[in-house]
Scaffold this motif. Structure first.
Motif, mmCIF file in Angstrom:
data_model
loop_
_atom_site.group_PDB
_atom_site.id
_atom_site.type_symbol
_atom_site.label_atom_id
_atom_site.label_comp_id
_atom_site.label_asym_id
_atom_site.label_seq_id
_atom_site.Cartn_x
_atom_site.Cartn_y
_atom_site.Cartn_z
ATOM 1 N N LYS A 48 8.148 53.602 94.626
ATOM 2 C CA LYS A 48 9.409 54.340 94.535
ATOM 3 C C LYS A 48 9.891 54.482 93.091
ATOM 4 O O LYS A 48 10.820 55.234 92.823
ATOM 5 C CB LYS A 48 10.498 53.633 95.343
ATOM 6 C CG LYS A 48 10.256 53.584 96.846
ATOM 7 C CD LYS A 48 11.372 52.827 97.551
ATOM 8 C CE LYS A 48 11.110 52.710 99.047
ATOM 9 N NZ LYS A 48 11.238 54.003 99.744
ATOM 10 N N VAL A 49 9.325 53.703 92.168
ATOM 11 C CA VAL A 49 9.833 53.689 90.792
ATOM 12 C C VAL A 49 9.193 54.816 89.993
ATOM 13 O O VAL A 49 7.974 54.821 89.800
ATOM 14 C CB VAL A 49 9.544 52.342 90.101
ATOM 15 C CG1 VAL A 49 10.070 52.358 88.677
ATOM 16 C CG2 VAL A 49 10.170 51.199 90.874
ATOM 17 N N PRO A 50 9.972 55.770 89.521
ATOM 18 C CA PRO A 50 9.427 56.795 88.623
ATOM 19 C C PRO A 50 9.264 56.213 87.213
ATOM 20 O O PRO A 50 10.202 56.186 86.428
ATOM 21 C CB PRO A 50 10.494 57.902 88.674
ATOM 22 C CG PRO A 50 11.753 57.202 89.052
ATOM 23 C CD PRO A 50 11.383 55.982 89.837
ATOM 24 N N PHE A 51 8.064 55.699 86.912
ATOM 25 C CA PHE A 51 7.855 54.988 85.660
ATOM 26 C C PHE A 51 8.234 55.827 84.443
ATOM 27 O O PHE A 51 8.706 55.312 83.439
ATOM 28 C CB PHE A 51 6.386 54.571 85.525
ATOM 29 C CG PHE A 51 5.995 53.431 86.421
ATOM 30 C CD1 PHE A 51 6.945 52.753 87.170
ATOM 31 C CD2 PHE A 51 4.678 53.031 86.532
ATOM 32 C CE1 PHE A 51 6.596 51.702 88.000
ATOM 33 C CE2 PHE A 51 4.312 51.971 87.349
ATOM 34 C CZ PHE A 51 5.268 51.318 88.095
ATOM 35 N N CYS A 52 8.022 57.134 84.547
ATOM 36 C CA CYS A 52 8.281 57.981 83.377
ATOM 37 C C CYS A 52 9.766 58.053 83.041
ATOM 38 O O CYS A 52 10.126 58.498 81.949
ATOM 39 C CB CYS A 52 7.734 59.389 83.604
ATOM 40 S SG CYS A 52 8.507 60.265 84.994
ATOM 41 N N LEU A 53 10.640 57.598 83.964
ATOM 42 C CA LEU A 53 12.080 57.662 83.707
ATOM 43 C C LEU A 53 12.620 56.355 83.148
ATOM 44 O O LEU A 53 13.765 56.308 82.700
ATOM 45 C CB LEU A 53 12.836 58.001 84.999
ATOM 46 C CG LEU A 53 12.428 59.303 85.691
ATOM 47 C CD1 LEU A 53 13.336 59.547 86.878
ATOM 48 C CD2 LEU A 53 12.478 60.473 84.734
ATOM 49 N N LEU A 54 11.825 55.291 83.211
ATOM 50 C CA LEU A 54 12.295 54.025 82.666
ATOM 51 C C LEU A 54 12.437 54.132 81.156
ATOM 52 O O LEU A 54 11.652 54.795 80.483
ATOM 53 C CB LEU A 54 11.295 52.910 82.980
ATOM 54 C CG LEU A 54 11.251 52.398 84.424
ATOM 55 C CD1 LEU A 54 10.096 51.427 84.584
ATOM 56 C CD2 LEU A 54 12.551 51.731 84.798
ATOM 57 N N GLU A 68 16.676 53.679 72.476
ATOM 58 C CA GLU A 68 17.030 53.588 73.894
ATOM 59 C C GLU A 68 16.025 54.318 74.769
ATOM 60 O O GLU A 68 15.596 53.804 75.806
ATOM 61 C CB GLU A 68 18.420 54.175 74.122
ATOM 62 C CG GLU A 68 18.846 54.168 75.582
ATOM 63 C CD GLU A 68 20.127 54.951 75.823
ATOM 64 O OE1 GLU A 68 20.553 54.985 76.980
ATOM 65 O OE2 GLU A 68 20.678 55.519 74.877
ATOM 66 N N LEU A 69 15.639 55.537 74.392
ATOM 67 C CA LEU A 69 14.843 56.380 75.274
ATOM 68 C C LEU A 69 13.400 56.565 74.825
ATOM 69 O O LEU A 69 12.568 56.990 75.620
ATOM 70 C CB LEU A 69 15.500 57.763 75.407
ATOM 71 C CG LEU A 69 16.872 57.788 76.080
ATOM 72 C CD1 LEU A 69 17.440 59.187 76.051
ATOM 73 C CD2 LEU A 69 16.771 57.300 77.517
ATOM 74 N N LEU A 70 13.105 56.292 73.572
ATOM 75 C CA LEU A 70 11.777 56.600 73.041
ATOM 76 C C LEU A 70 11.008 55.332 72.717
ATOM 77 O O LEU A 70 11.545 54.406 72.124
ATOM 78 C CB LEU A 70 11.892 57.480 71.798
ATOM 79 C CG LEU A 70 12.535 58.860 72.015
ATOM 80 C CD1 LEU A 70 12.679 59.589 70.693
ATOM 81 C CD2 LEU A 70 11.711 59.696 72.987
ATOM 82 N N GLN A 71 9.733 55.334 73.080
ATOM 83 C CA GLN A 71 8.844 54.249 72.715
ATOM 84 C C GLN A 71 8.422 54.404 71.249
ATOM 85 O O GLN A 71 8.605 55.463 70.642
ATOM 86 C CB GLN A 71 7.607 54.250 73.618
ATOM 87 C CG GLN A 71 7.905 53.949 75.074
ATOM 88 C CD GLN A 71 8.301 52.494 75.299
ATOM 89 O OE1 GLN A 71 8.277 51.678 74.402
ATOM 90 N NE2 GLN A 71 8.684 52.177 76.523
ATOM 91 N N PRO A 72 7.856 53.357 70.633
ATOM 92 C CA PRO A 72 7.578 53.387 69.189
ATOM 93 C C PRO A 72 6.748 54.579 68.726
ATOM 94 O O PRO A 72 7.070 55.206 67.720
ATOM 95 C CB PRO A 72 6.834 52.061 68.956
ATOM 96 C CG PRO A 72 7.357 51.152 70.014
ATOM 97 C CD PRO A 72 7.578 52.025 71.208
#
Length: 982
Positions: free
Chosen positions: A455-461, A676-680
């Motif tokens: 159920k977890v939309p990983f792309c939204l984490l 907050e929203l972007l990975q390195p």
């Protein structure tokens, strides 16, 4: 007790305190609410008196009680979607049929199942979650209008669910809105990403706006409050000071301390004023907890049981519910008497609707935390059993109680129910929170773990820590040895996906290779795993091996769910394009622009982001912009913040390549600092744009600093693919300074990687720099081999960018062999290729090289017009450093040119802080060191220090502390998130 000027026993009766020290705030509230569409925010710490101020206001408010709707947000871990509004509306009307609601009200059936017989039929579901939310909000707004509500007051909004906050934002943004809004909240309990911050910063739509911050009472205010509790009797200055020092002027602490002293007969009258016996010897309780617990200890067993029940229930609850939750040993009459005693003690209160709660949340917490673990769990279980009989069942509260009772099965059941309701309302954030909590904190069997993980939309984490927590929870299940082989395969599949989202590509690939043999029971997951292994990120595996995986996927069965089918299509198209395979474009054409289901839609957004990025790598800029526009449009429409932000990063890269530089430096800096929203790795791509702009504008020291840091962090965080572009850019900068060895060193490993991998599509920015460095080092044969390898790798691919780079390499070789006219023609070919795809900057640099070759061939009559056009183009673009270099060449050739005004260059901010200085100062206010700020913004500590010094100079302060204070007081930046929550 003793008295000196009154009879023994003359201690006045204790009463509730009057409203002291809040006259100004109450007057401001009344004035603001004269406007029919006002927005009023009341903030303050726990116990500061927000609820009391609201009570006084409502008592004096001009509309009738029927025109005021009071909602309260309970302090539960996972609040029920729109629960405060639902509960308040239920209490406001019992006969919904009389309201004459429109057909729109059919969407309210999931929230008000008890009204199903009188509500209109449920309308057809809308196409997307945003539309569903908007329709639901309009229906609630209609109820408020039919109830003729003029003031909506919502208490403790810091505990509100996201959907409730969105509704409040919706309400305040409606043009012509005739409902005023008053909310109270604790800043210290507001999460950094809470929508409440947007509500507190948004201007009301045409109405009055007021924001009140309640402060602690001073010594006179403390004296006045105590006096109001003692029938207006005077309080000694000594006692008021003593009490203020030990309560910090917090009204709740003052009130509870005075009640405790009264209960102990610890007050005495001296010289006409009330005070304490021997102030130096008798302590005032230092905390509200001590006061509450001692007062509660004086109650009888049944009354204490009532306190415990209400503490566990937390929010206002009906008398009947409280009595059922109390210790079952006593008969109902005894329990009712105990509840009455607890209410009489004034620890509890009962509102006109018969709902019982603690008078103050701090008192509730004090009692709750005093309960031994086994007793607390037993009370939660009783509360859950009682609430299961409520219609409709309060699923969020049930999930909370079963969670705290340790009943994992029921917790999971009701949390999933809450998630389903949240999904129906389009509340993805609540879904993620509920499932994340279960996976990270519940000891679930593997089958439940897999169902919930799906159920977890990983792309939204967002946030590295959330990924890490989920991954640790999944690995813990594996370590227990409980899963079957197929379950273990699925869990490893999800771990690999999480690692990929965290941009830990090598670890991700290893985990997926372990998972694949155990996925035979699920063809869709097996196909997705093969797609995953077909992606070349983070490994030196040859491209041919990745292609073998992708060929296997093309033979996978197609009878699967639409979301899985779209996932495979997107993954295969992305992988083929990354590998430089032309057939990837045919796959990409099938991805589409939208879909009817959430699962397909998320895959389409991801796919279009990947297609846009790879179109940029291939040099197909118009296609890149189309794909990125689709992706960001969908992400914005359906409120997928992380995907939207990722699209903005790639659009910034595209704007750099296509010469759309207006405001680009500020946008890139903002993206590079978005933790907050972007990975390195995504943030590095934005920082790369900042460095390239600095090169073009001639700020070479800053450019070198930035590009070096980008390369270092790309080596640390990403696969080798992510080091290619920064290595090429930094090598070109060093080569321009005559540092040939540096350029060769920087390009050695990236070129070896491309040779091993065979993905020459990535060589656009690297190959020409490497080729020129080899020629300058006298290693012409190696340069020729490099050009031949690039040509073989590109073959007949429709990749304008890499082919332009190949022309550049051939031109460099021709120039080194003395064939200046042949080199000029090849540079011209490269320029034409760049111009054809709207890449003006690269085209102009190729034209400059073309003109240089013509000058060496004594064709100045052909060269100088080209140089003049190049100078004009670079000047218009804002490439100051490059334009000045061309200007010097023109002047050396006898052509007089004027220095332009550089209107396209970096804006001068005068005495205002630049955007980059603002970024630095925001982090400084949050308590970060220069080195920590450098890590966030991808700068060097030296550059950060320069920005800090510039900000101090502009604001005329001499220390970091003074700078932080000044920018906060001036409203230039908000106080730090940590401070804002205190």
């Amino acid at each position: 007790m003793s008295t000196s000027d009154s009879d023994p026993g003359a201690l006045p009766a204790i009463s509730s305190p009057g409203l002291v020290g809040r006259e100004r705030e109450l007057g401001a509230l009344k004035a603001a609410l004269c406007d029919p569409s006002a927005v009023v925010l009341v903030e303050g710490e726990a116990g500061i008196g927000k609820s009391r101020l609201l009570q006084e206001l409502l008592a004096a408010h001009t509309p009738t009680s029927e025109q005021v709707l009071l909602a309260a947000c309970p302090a539960v871990r996972q609040p029920f979607t729109l629960g405060p509004m639902v509960d308040a509306i239920r209490s406001a009307t019992e006969d919904v049929a009389r309201l004459g609601l429109s057909d729109l009200a059919g969407v309210l059936r999931p929230l008000f199942p008890e009204w199903a017989s009188v509500l209109p039929p449920t309308p057809d579901p809308p196409e997307d979650a945003a539309a569903a939310r908007h329709r639901l909000f309009r229906a609630i707004e209609e109820i408020l209008e039919r109830l003729e509500i003029r003031l909506l007051a919502v208490e403790d909004v810091h505990w509100a669910d996201e959907a409730t906050l969105e509704f409040l934002l919706f309400l305040t943004s409606r043009p012509g809105q005739r409902i005023s809004l008053l909310v109270s909240y604790r800043p210290e309990d507001v999460a950094p990403d809470s929508l409440l911050l947007r509500l507190s910063s948004r201007q009301a739509a045409g109405g009055a706006r007021l924001r009140l911050s309640l402060e602690a009472l001073d010594v006179p205010g403390t004296a006045g409050m105590v006096s109001s509790m003692l029938g207006g009797e005077q309080v000694s200055d000594e006692f008021a000071t003593f009490l203020h020092d030990r309560t910090d002027g917090l009204p709740l602490a003052i009130e509870e301390s005075v009640r405790l002293m009264w209960n102990r007969s610890g007050l005495t009258r001296r010289d006409g004023s009330w005070g304490r016996h021997r102030l130096s010897e008798i302590d005032v309780p230092p905390t509200v907890r001590d006061a509450v617990l001692e007062r509660s200890a004086r109650l009888g067993p049944a009354a204490l049981s009532a306190l415990h029940a209400v503490a566990v229930l937390t929010g206002p609850s009906p008398e009947g519910t409280v009595i059922e939750v109390m210790t079952p040993g006593d008969d109902p009459a005894s329990r009712l008497a105990g509840l009455a005693e607890a209410v009489d003690s004034r620890l509890l209160r009962e509102d006109p609707k018969g709902l019982v709660s603690f008078r103050h949340m701090l008192a509730c917490r004090a009692v709750y935390e005093s309960l031994p673990g086994p007793q607390r769990r037993a009370l939660h279980l009783r509360a859950a059993r009682v609430l299961e009989g409520v219609v409709p069942p309060p699923v969020a509260r049930l999930a909370h109680h079963f969670r705290e009772a340790g009943d994992t099965t029921q917790w999971c059941r009701y949390a999933e129910c809450s998630a389903e309701l949240a999904l129906a309302s389009g509340d993805d954030a609540t879904v993620i929170g509920l499932v994340h909590d279960l996976l990270t904190n519940a000891d679930l069997p593997p089958a439940d773990v897999l169902r919930l993980t799906g159920k977890v939309p990983f792309c939204l984490l967002s946030g590295h820590e959330r990924y890490r927590e989920l991954m640790d929870a999944l690995r813990l299940v594996l370590d227990t040895g409980g899963p079957t082989r197929s379950e273990a395969g699925e869990i490893r599949f999800h771990v690999a996906r999480l690692l990929q989202q965290m941009e830990l590509f090598e670890e991700s690939r290893i985990e997926m290779e372990r998972a694949l043999p155990d996925l035979g029971h699920d063809p869709a997951k097996a196909a997705r795993a093969m797609i995953f292994l077909g992606l070349p990120y983070g490994t030196t595996t040859p491209a041919a091996e990745h292609l073998r995986w992708l060929r296997r996927v093309s033979r996978a069965p197609i009878s699967m769910a639409p979301g899985d089918r779209m996932s495979i299509r997107v993954g295969r198209a992305s992988a083929l394009l990354v590998l430089g395979e032309e057939e990837g474009w045919a796959e990409a054409a099938l991805v589409g622009d939208d879909a009817p289901t959430t699962a397909e839609r998320q895959q389409i957004m991801t796919g279009q982001l990947n297609i846009g990025h790879m179109a940029l790598v291939w040099g197909r800029y118009p296609e890149a912009r189309r794909a990125l526009t689709v992706a960001t449009g969908l992400a914005d429409r359906y409120q997928y913040r992380k995907l939207h932000r990722m699209g903005q990063v790639t659009l910034a890269q595209l704007d750099w390549l296509t010469g759309d530089w207006d405001g680009l430096a500020d946008r890139a800096a903002s993206l590079a600092g978005d933790e907050e929203l972007l990975q390195p790795v995504s943030r590095l791509a934005a920082a790369m744009v900042t460095g390239l702009l600095s090169v073009a504008r001639g700020d070479l020291d800053s450019a070198d600093d930035c590009l070096r840091l980008v390369l270092e962090q790309a080596d640390r965080h990403g696969g080798a693919e992510y080091s290619i572009e920064p290595a090429g850019a930094l090598a070109g900068l060093r080569l321009g300074a005559g540092r040939i060895d540096d350029a060769l060193r920087l390009t050695d490993e990236p070129i070896r990687f491309l040779e091993r991998k065979g993905t020459w599509i990535w060589a656009t920015g690297l190959a020409p720099v490497r080729c020129e460095a080899l020629v300058m080092a006298g290693r012409d044969n190696e340069a020729r081999d490099l050009a031949d390898a690039l040509a073989a790798g590109l073959r007949d691919r429709r990749a304008p960018g890499p082919h332009a780079a190949l022309s550049t390499c051939r031109a460099i070789l021709a120039r080194s062999e003395g064939d200046h006219l042949g080199a000029a023609a090849l540079f011209a070919r490269a320029a034409e290729a760049w111009q054809a795809i709207s890449g003006p900057y690269d085209a102009l640099l190729s034209r400059e090289r073309q003109a240089g070759c013509l000058l060496r061939a004594d064709r100045s009559d052909e060269a100088l017009p080209v140089l003049t056009e190049t100078f004009q183009g670079l000047s218009a673009l804002g490439a100051r450093g490059d334009a000045e270099r061309v200007m010097r060449t023109l002047r050396a050739s006898g052509v007089g040119v004027k220095r332009p005004s550089w209107h396209g260059g970096r804006r001068s901010y005068g005495n205002e802080l630049s955007p980059r200085e603002l970024d630095v100062v925001r982090l400084l206010v949050g308590g970060r060191t220069n080195r920590e700020i450098a890590g966030v913004l991808i700068l060097s500590p030296k550059t950060v220090a320069r920005h800090v010094e510039g900000a101090m100079r502009k604001l005329e302060v001499s220390s970091r502390t003074a700078l932080a204070v000044k920018v906060v007081e001036a409203g230039v930046v908000a106080d730090s998130p940590a401070d804002a929550r205190r």
